[in-house]
Motif scaffolding. Structure first.
Motif, PDB file in Angstrom:
ATOM      1  N   ARG A 154     -71.536  -0.443-112.726  1.00 53.06           N
ATOM      2  CA  ARG A 154     -71.808  -1.284-113.888  1.00 53.06           C
ATOM      3  C   ARG A 154     -71.503  -2.755-113.584  1.00 53.06           C
ATOM      4  O   ARG A 154     -72.255  -3.656-113.970  1.00 53.06           O
ATOM      5  N   ALA A 155     -70.373  -2.994-112.914  1.00 55.93           N
ATOM      6  CA  ALA A 155     -69.971  -4.370-112.643  1.00 55.93           C
ATOM      7  C   ALA A 155     -70.951  -5.066-111.704  1.00 55.93           C
ATOM      8  O   ALA A 155     -71.141  -6.289-111.788  1.00 55.93           O
ATOM      9  N   CYS A 156     -71.569  -4.321-110.809  1.00 57.43           N
ATOM     10  CA  CYS A 156     -72.481  -4.902-109.819  1.00 57.43           C
ATOM     11  C   CYS A 156     -73.931  -4.940-110.290  1.00 57.43           C
ATOM     12  O   CYS A 156     -74.804  -5.449-109.565  1.00 57.43           O
ATOM     13  N   ALA A 159     -77.269  -9.082-114.218  1.00 55.19           N
ATOM     14  CA  ALA A 159     -77.013  -9.535-115.582  1.00 55.19           C
ATOM     15  C   ALA A 159     -78.286  -9.457-116.419  1.00 55.19           C
ATOM     16  O   ALA A 159     -79.397  -9.590-115.904  1.00 55.19           O
ATOM     17  N   THR A 189     -70.135 -12.526-121.782  1.00 54.09           N
ATOM     18  CA  THR A 189     -70.081 -11.412-120.833  1.00 54.09           C
ATOM     19  C   THR A 189     -70.551 -10.123-121.492  1.00 54.09           C
ATOM     20  O   THR A 189     -71.295  -9.338-120.896  1.00 54.09           O
ATOM     21  N   ARG A 192     -74.308 -10.273-121.654  1.00 53.58           N
ATOM     22  CA  ARG A 192     -75.041 -10.345-120.393  1.00 53.58           C
ATOM     23  C   ARG A 192     -74.863  -9.126-119.490  1.00 53.58           C
ATOM     24  O   ARG A 192     -75.768  -8.786-118.717  1.00 53.58           O
ATOM     25  N   ARG A 193     -73.696  -8.486-119.541  1.00 48.05           N
ATOM     26  CA  ARG A 193     -73.362  -7.509-118.509  1.00 48.05           C
ATOM     27  C   ARG A 193     -73.231  -6.099-119.077  1.00 48.05           C
ATOM     28  O   ARG A 193     -72.949  -5.911-120.273  1.00 48.05           O
ATOM     29  N   SER A 196     -68.030  -5.077-119.743  1.00 43.29           N
ATOM     30  CA  SER A 196     -67.174  -6.209-120.079  1.00 43.29           C
ATOM     31  C   SER A 196     -65.828  -5.673-120.532  1.00 43.29           C
ATOM     32  O   SER A 196     -65.757  -4.696-121.282  1.00 43.29           O
ATOM     33  N   ARG A 325     -74.486  -1.128-122.686  1.00 44.01           N
ATOM     34  CA  ARG A 325     -73.329  -1.990-122.458  1.00 44.01           C
ATOM     35  C   ARG A 325     -72.060  -1.236-122.843  1.00 44.01           C
ATOM     36  O   ARG A 325     -71.979  -0.663-123.930  1.00 44.01           O
ATOM     37  N   SER A 363     -65.882 -10.490-112.478  1.00 44.42           N
ATOM     38  CA  SER A 363     -66.806 -11.195-113.359  1.00 44.42           C
ATOM     39  C   SER A 363     -67.005 -10.486-114.686  1.00 44.42           C
ATOM     40  O   SER A 363     -67.615 -11.044-115.605  1.00 44.42           O
ATOM     41  N   SER A 364     -66.494  -9.274-114.814  1.00 44.36           N
ATOM     42  CA  SER A 364     -66.634  -8.518-116.062  1.00 44.36           C
ATOM     43  C   SER A 364     -65.410  -8.643-116.959  1.00 44.36           C
ATOM     44  O   SER A 364     -65.427  -8.164-118.091  1.00 44.36           O
TER      45      SER A 364
END
Length: 622
Positions: A154-156, A159, A189, A192-193, A196, A325, A363-364
């Motif tokens: 998920r983190a990679c 976005a 975040t 976008r991701r 988070s 998400r 970044s999350s």
């Protein structure tokens, strides 16, 4: 060791073990309880393995999750394990004197055992897994691997594409005058991701941030004419879930958003994580929603994530669609799950304020730092405890904090409840309980519910001289001496505060929900629970599992807030006394804190952070 041998028929002892058996010696010392021993013997029987070193390792692996550990570190277990069973009073010196195998000999025995998979290859169906010097129960190793893989995936992930100009304007509208920009960054975040993680201490605006992040998601759909995204709000306990929904609704009423967006936010409900996943008739660790039958939601938000165990997190992340998400919210400094793992701390441990991220999750993650709820002495003493600064905590407590901090330096395991030293505690407890009783006896539902949230006694233990059950009885005795009626039909009386201890899906009552018994106009009683702007009334006769709640454990208080809190700590030898427990208890207060504890107990708590053996952080760094 002589303690447990004085009662050779104690139920904490396994009686049919030979005196020279390692399991016998570790059971007598209080390291292993019968369930651990029997688990090891079943493994031996099924695998045809008689090696005593493997049996001991298997028993310790079975013990680990009960103590919150995901794995056993063969190199350090002898110096970190704490006696808890038949010989629970065994000292650390006595525990160290047990015939612990050398880590090298232990690992060699395990590597050659048919009960053990070695390394990180898939392997055959076996109960144990050895990775380096870490021994797991196989299912916990698999859960840990799945959680790490799902979070990293998920983190990679790329976005979500959003119009930059619109996003900037929307964030400026949702977060006007933000002090540090972190809340807006967290909301961005979330938008976008696919992953988070929003963390911070009490009062740093985590739920406010989530409410506005959800508004951002709805605003995007509204702007583009898309169907409203399906959103799930969840938490580990019913109480935490209800508080989350209430906070989101309260925030929604004041946001400058289109009425259609406000209606979506106000329409959100919340449930426990277990209820979201759906109970499965086959067992407690299985749910209807899993990797083959995933949740339909486009956004899943989980509050109080620090309370989630590794197995529950594994079931959650596999049930969330890969394009949905996932938003995790919590405070990693608070108490972890009572079960195995400290997942939120593992996810965010390398990401303390000012530190550079060391994992792909960096970044999350957003760490909120500005406290919007309280400041001054309460915030300062909580910070001192969190940082392990005992001398500063003592200084602040002794100063009185302008009337917001009080410290009664007494050992509750030794001091009687009616001693002069505890006069302030009695006054505080009976004043709050008396106001509750007065409102409830007069049929004032709103007044009773308001009084219910005013004050609470928070304990480390449930039982024992300093436990919640003892202090509930003590408060009732004090009230009776003051002429307040505290005895009624079936133990119910007007003004009795209660906490639900088991989920009741039929009544819509969940573990952690708190209510109060109120007098009806016909003279009977009903128990009322706050449900946002609504009140739920239930007959006492229909309530099954509930406990009186003048005093509750700090674990049960997690996710709650009170105007005033009294923190009652046991003696310094209590193994449950930790920095996280004290921090959690202190930060339940909005206005005032009274601490009743010896200096030694406070110092023991502040100097003892929870240490849970886990490999999740290592997997995420890799």
């Amino acid at each position: 060791m002589t303690g447990p041998q004085e009662d050779p028929y104690s139920p904490a002892l396994v009686l049919d073990l030979a005196p020279d058996d390692l399991l016998h010696q570790f059971n007598r010392a209080g390291i292993l309880v019968p369930a651990d021993v029997h688990a090891a013997r079943v493994m031996q029987h099924l695998g045809g393995c008689s090696d005593p070193l493997v049996a001991l390792a298997g028993a310790l692996a079975a013990r680990g999750p009960r103590a919150g550990h995901v794995l056993v570190d063969l190199a350090t277990v002898a110096s970190t394990v704490v006696a808890e069973g038949a010989g629970g009073a065994a000292s650390s010196a006595e525990v160290s004197a047990l015939p612990w195998p050398s880590p090298a000999a232990w690992a060699q025995a395990l590597e050659g055992s048919p009960l053990v998979n070695v390394g990180e290859d898939e392997g055959a169906p076996r109960p144990l897994r050895l990775v380096g010097g870490s021994l797991y129960l196989e299912r916990y190793w698999r859960d840990e691997g799945r959680v790490a893989a799902d979070f990293l995936s998920r983190a990679c992930a790329p976005a979500v594409d959003i119009d930059e100009a619109w996003l900037g304007a929307a964030l400026a509208d949702l977060f006007p005058g933000a002090q540090d920009g972190l809340q807006a960054r967290a909301a961005e975040t979330c938008a976008r991701r696919l992953l988070s993680i929003v963390v911070g201490g009490p009062g740093t605006g985590k739920t406010t941030t989530v409410a506005r992040a959800l508004a951002l998601v709805y605003l995007k759909a509204h702007r583009q004419g898309e169907p409203w995204p399906l959103v799930a709000l969840a938490a580990p306990t019913g109480k935490a879930a209800a508080r989350m929904a209430e906070a989101v609704h309260e925030e929604a009423r004041h946001l400058a958003v289109p009425e259609q967006v406000r209606a979506q936010l106000l329409g959100l409900g919340a449930s426990t994580v277990h209820r979201l996943l759906g109970r499965h008739p086959a067992g407690l660790n299985r749910f209807r929603h899993d990797r083959t039958n995933q949740l339909p939601h486009a956004v899943v938000v989980v509050d109080e994530t620090s309370m989630m165990s590794l197995p529950l997190m594994a079931r959650l992340v596999e049930a969330v669609r890969p394009d949905a998400r996932l938003v995790l919210v919590g405070d990693p400094e608070q108490l972890a799950s009572v079960e195995a793992g400290a997942v939120l701390a593992d996810l965010t441990g390398p990401l303390s304020p000012g530190a550079e991220p060391t994992t792909a999750l960096g970044s999350s993650v957003t760490v909120l730092q500005v406290n919007h709820r309280f400041e001054g002495p309460l915030a300062e003493v909580a910070a001192a405890v969190r940082e392990g600064n005992a001398s500063r905590a003592f200084e602040l407590l002794a100063s009185g904090g302008g009337g917001r901090l009080s410290w009664v330096e007494a050992d509750l395991d030794e001091v009687g409840a009616d001693s002069a030293e505890l006069g302030g505690l009695r006054a505080a407890a009976t004043t709050a309980a008396g106001l509750l009783a007065a409102a409830a006896s007069g049929g004032d539902v709103a007044g009773a519910l308001a009084a219910l949230g005013r004050a609470r006694l928070l304990c480390a233990h449930r039982d024992g001289p300093s436990g919640a059950s003892t202090w509930n009885l003590q408060v009732e005795r004090w009230l009776a001496e003051d002429g307040v009626e505290v005895h009624g039909d079936g133990g119910w009386y007007a003004g009795r505060p209660v906490v639900i201890t088991e989920n009741d899906y039929g009544l819509g009552l969940f573990n952690g929900d708190t209510g109060v018994a109120v007098r009806r106009s016909d003279g009977g009683l009903y128990v009322v629970f706050q449900r946002g702007l609504m009140v739920q009334a239930v007959s006492p006769a229909r309530i099954g599992a509930a406990a009186t709640a003048f005093a509750i454990t700090a674990h049960r208080a997690q996710g709650s807030e009170f105007e005033d809190v009294a923190v009652l700590l046991p003696g310094p030898s209590s193994r449950i006394l930790t920095r996280e427990l004290l921090y959690t208890a202190l930060t339940r207060a909005r206005q005032r804190v009274l601490v009743v504890a010896s200096r030694a107990a406070l110092e023991s708590a502040i100097s003892r952070p929870v240490a849970r053996a886990s490999g999740l952080a290592r997997r995420l760094r890799r």
